[in-house]
Design an enzyme around this catalytic site. Sequence first.
Site, mmCIF file in Angstrom:
data_model
loop_
_atom_site.group_PDB
_atom_site.id
_atom_site.type_symbol
_atom_site.label_atom_id
_atom_site.label_comp_id
_atom_site.label_asym_id
_atom_site.label_seq_id
_atom_site.Cartn_x
_atom_site.Cartn_y
_atom_site.Cartn_z
ATOM 1 N N LYS A 80 -78.182 11.837 0.282
ATOM 2 C CA LYS A 80 -78.769 11.599 -1.040
ATOM 3 C C LYS A 80 -78.062 12.494 -2.047
ATOM 4 O O LYS A 80 -77.643 13.616 -1.721
ATOM 5 C CB LYS A 80 -80.265 11.928 -1.047
ATOM 6 C CG LYS A 80 -81.023 11.304 -2.215
ATOM 7 C CD LYS A 80 -81.247 9.817 -2.008
ATOM 8 C CE LYS A 80 -82.100 9.214 -3.112
ATOM 9 N NZ LYS A 80 -82.406 7.798 -2.854
ATOM 10 N N GLY A 177 -96.854 1.909 -11.036
ATOM 11 C CA GLY A 177 -95.452 2.004 -11.418
ATOM 12 C C GLY A 177 -94.836 0.628 -11.575
ATOM 13 O O GLY A 177 -94.772 -0.150 -10.618
ATOM 14 N N GLY A 179 -91.633 -0.123 -12.790
ATOM 15 C CA GLY A 179 -90.198 -0.115 -12.988
ATOM 16 C C GLY A 179 -89.599 -1.374 -12.391
ATOM 17 O O GLY A 179 -90.303 -2.362 -12.138
ATOM 18 N N VAL A 181 -88.543 -2.097 -9.387
ATOM 19 C CA VAL A 181 -89.114 -2.495 -8.103
ATOM 20 C C VAL A 181 -90.588 -2.864 -8.260
ATOM 21 O O VAL A 181 -91.030 -3.919 -7.794
ATOM 22 C CB VAL A 181 -88.953 -1.380 -7.061
ATOM 23 C CG1 VAL A 181 -89.673 -1.743 -5.767
ATOM 24 C CG2 VAL A 181 -87.474 -1.127 -6.776
ATOM 25 N N GLY A 182 -91.364 -2.003 -8.920
ATOM 26 C CA GLY A 182 -92.791 -2.266 -9.064
ATOM 27 C C GLY A 182 -93.076 -3.565 -9.786
ATOM 28 O O GLY A 182 -93.960 -4.336 -9.383
#
Length: 355
Positions: A80, A177, A179, A181-182
Amino acid sequence: MHIWDSPEFDAHEQVCLFADEQTGLKAIIAIHSTALGTAAGGTRFKPYASNGDAVDDALRLSRAMSYKSALAGLPVGGGKAVIVGNPSQLKSRDFLHAYGAFIDRLGGIFSTGEDVGMGMADIDVVSEVTRYVGGTSAGTGDPSIHTAVGVMHGLEAVIAHRFGRAGFDGLRFAVQGLGAVGMGVAERLHAAGARLVVSDIRPEAVDLAVARFGAEASAPGDIHRANVDIFCPCALGGILTEETSDEIRAAAVAGAANNQLASPAAGERLAARGILFAPDYVMNAGGIISGITGGGARPGRGGAFPRLDESLAVIRQRLLDIFSRAEAEGRAPELIAQHLACELIGRSPQSGSQA
């Protein structure tokens, strides 16, 4: 010395710190494991309260990527990247090129893609100076789409195991959320006949979901208490503390956010209350699956990849296996998932960790 002393340090193979004085770039790349292949993971770009917090986040997220890739059956390891700072103030073409040059300097041991603060357009710019990226507009496109599809496969497993039925029709979901994805998950749930409660720190996102999906709006700090069947966290991590776990009214928690459990004790509280928890790094694997199997970074050690849709569908069966084993052994699903992942990468589970 903070890295070795960090509670998130789980015998990481490599941690690299980069800085570019001209652009103000400060980045951390953490590589947890390359046992299954070279490391892959997104780049998160956000302000942190301290440099130590940034290091801890990179370590925690890279470990989760090892688990995520292993459980998804991908021939890659876990890593990451974290860029420290405010993207709205620092981000520029020169900045992204400097970052790409640092990735390229690693020589292919790490490939990256988008995450919080880094969209597909940014990754396109990074790709101008390094080939070690995935999820570009020239590849499989926006990985958030595939993450949302993967979450839906995961929710099918949750519904089958927790409610003994198929389909979403009539079930109530609280999506925290909205965003990329949400909102994608909310859109698919609505199309499947689910009823929605939604929240986001951006009122305009909530208004859009209310208008498009007939959703009920909730304050971000209250949505975990919503009277729903499934709570679906799709914002930032750490939402499940011991306190909030005691306040959840849903029968299951399953969403796209990384590191939802603030502590192992939070998971224990959910299990004690009979609330099914779907490990987040299994639920949200769609993005990395698309980047590896769909013609993106492809940094693995060879072999043919299955079709993208087949790879995403693996999420459902993996969760069903985890839930069944957890029930048979009387252990929390996140502990079963962690042990399965560690078996695959040849590690001993970190004492007290919950990825």
